[in-house]
Design an enzyme around this catalytic site. Structure first.
Site, PDB file in Angstrom:
ATOM      1  N   SER A  55      33.346 -38.245   2.084  1.00  0.00           N
ATOM      2  CA  SER A  55      33.116 -37.338   3.248  1.00  0.00           C
ATOM      3  C   SER A  55      33.321 -38.408   4.324  1.00  0.00           C
ATOM      4  CB  SER A  55      31.944 -36.737   3.299  1.00  0.00           C
ATOM      5  OG  SER A  55      31.851 -36.021   4.475  1.00  0.00           O
ATOM      6  N   SER A  56      32.211 -38.397   5.206  1.00  0.00           N
ATOM      7  CA  SER A  56      32.288 -39.442   6.243  1.00  0.00           C
ATOM      8  C   SER A  56      30.998 -39.365   7.162  1.00  0.00           C
ATOM      9  CB  SER A  56      33.445 -38.972   7.367  1.00  0.00           C
ATOM     10  OG  SER A  56      33.092 -39.934   8.691  1.00  0.00           O
ATOM     11  N   TYR A  91      38.033 -33.180  11.818  1.00  0.00           N
ATOM     12  CA  TYR A  91      37.522 -33.861  10.700  1.00  0.00           C
ATOM     13  C   TYR A  91      36.014 -33.965  10.617  1.00  0.00           C
ATOM     14  CZ  TYR A  91      37.422 -38.577   8.214  1.00  0.00           C
ATOM     15  OH  TYR A  91      37.144 -39.412   7.294  1.00  0.00           O
ATOM     16  N   LYS A 145      34.384 -32.380   6.918  1.00  0.00           N
ATOM     17  CA  LYS A 145      33.717 -33.344   6.117  1.00  0.00           C
ATOM     18  C   LYS A 145      32.240 -32.917   5.906  1.00  0.00           C
ATOM     19  CE  LYS A 145      36.740 -36.590   5.244  1.00  0.00           C
ATOM     20  NZ  LYS A 145      37.344 -36.603   4.007  1.00  0.00           N
TER      21      LYS A 145
END
Length: 256
Positions: free
Chosen positions: A142-143, A155, A159
């Site tokens: 993920s981030s 994004y 995520k």
């Protein structure tokens, strides 16, 4: 420390560059056989050759992550070529630079549905591996921006959705000894990556992000890969449903 990965099989999507390539190489360094997918066949062939040079078996295929039958075929091919699947890594990402509808659609299709498709295809093999050895793992990349979005972003949002999805998978499959965790990297710099492009095109912004990190730098793909491989190994067999943030303390929140 022996991570107990020798002879096991790891499947890595987006495995020819950056974090994905580093993950594949780290598994190979631990003695695991590795299957990868990406878009460019020449890059796949080069990566497979590099992995095999480490003394393990490797296999790769060009796959469109948005194509569900293609994912099924890739996973089945990997299991057949390498003798099963013990670890699955969902790393492929659309990485859009805009926030229009096409960007949202691509993030949902590649990142969210891509992870879902990979797990659905690999689940029978992971279940078999868990029965045989007592542990199998599905790890999603993920981030850190999932928790700290800087602006409206497909994004960030998708995520974040992956972290929620992973927790559900972990809860449902814990009894079958299939673990599901998330690794959320911070800013990672590598040649040809997003941050090198930003460094070239927006140097002031790049410098501001370096200064924002208490470590005074960005991470490397190898640092992220080491955490992913440990989290996915039998040495971490009691860890499931977790989201491990590896960002040099860029994020300011305390995780409970």
């Amino acid at each position: 420390m022996d991570l107990e990965l020798k002879g096991k099989v790891a499947v890595v999507s987006g495995g020819t560059r950056g974090i994905g390539r580093a993950i594949a190489e780290c598994f190979a360094d631990e003695g695991a056989h590795v299957a990868i997918c990406a878009r460019n066949q020449a890059d796949i062939d080069a990566t497979v050759a590099a992995l095999e040079a480490k003394g393990v078996k490797a296999w790769g295929q060009s796959v469109d992550i948005s194509d569900s039958p293609a994912i099924d075929g890739f996973v089945a091919g990997a299991a057949q070529a390498l003798g099963g699947i013990d670890v699955l890594i969902s790393n492929a990402s659309a990485l859009p630079r805009t926030d229009d509808e096409d960007a949202w659609r691509s993030m949902f299709e590649i990142d969210m549905l891509g992870a879902l498709r990979l797990f659905n295809a690999a689940q029978p093999y992971l279940e078999k591996a868990a029965v045989h050895s007592g542990d199998a793992a599905f790890t999603i990349i993920s981030s850190m921006v999932a928790a700290e979005p800087y602006k409206p972003s497909p994004y960030s949002a998708i995520k974040a959705g992956l972290i929620n999805y992973a927790k559900g998978v972990a809860r449902v499959h814990a009894g079958k000894k299939i673990r599901c965790n998330v690794l959320s990297p911070g800013n990672v710099y590598f040649k040809g990556g997003v941050w090198q492009t930003i460094q070239q095109d927006m140097p002031d912004y790049f410098d501001s992000m370096i200064k924002a990190n208490p470590t005074g730098r960005m991470g490397t793909p190898e640092e992220i890969a080491s955490a992913v491989v440990f989290l996915s190994s039998p040495r971490s067999s009691f860890t499931t449903g977790a989201n491990l943030v590896v960002d040099g303390c860029l994020t300011q929140r305390a995780s409970f």
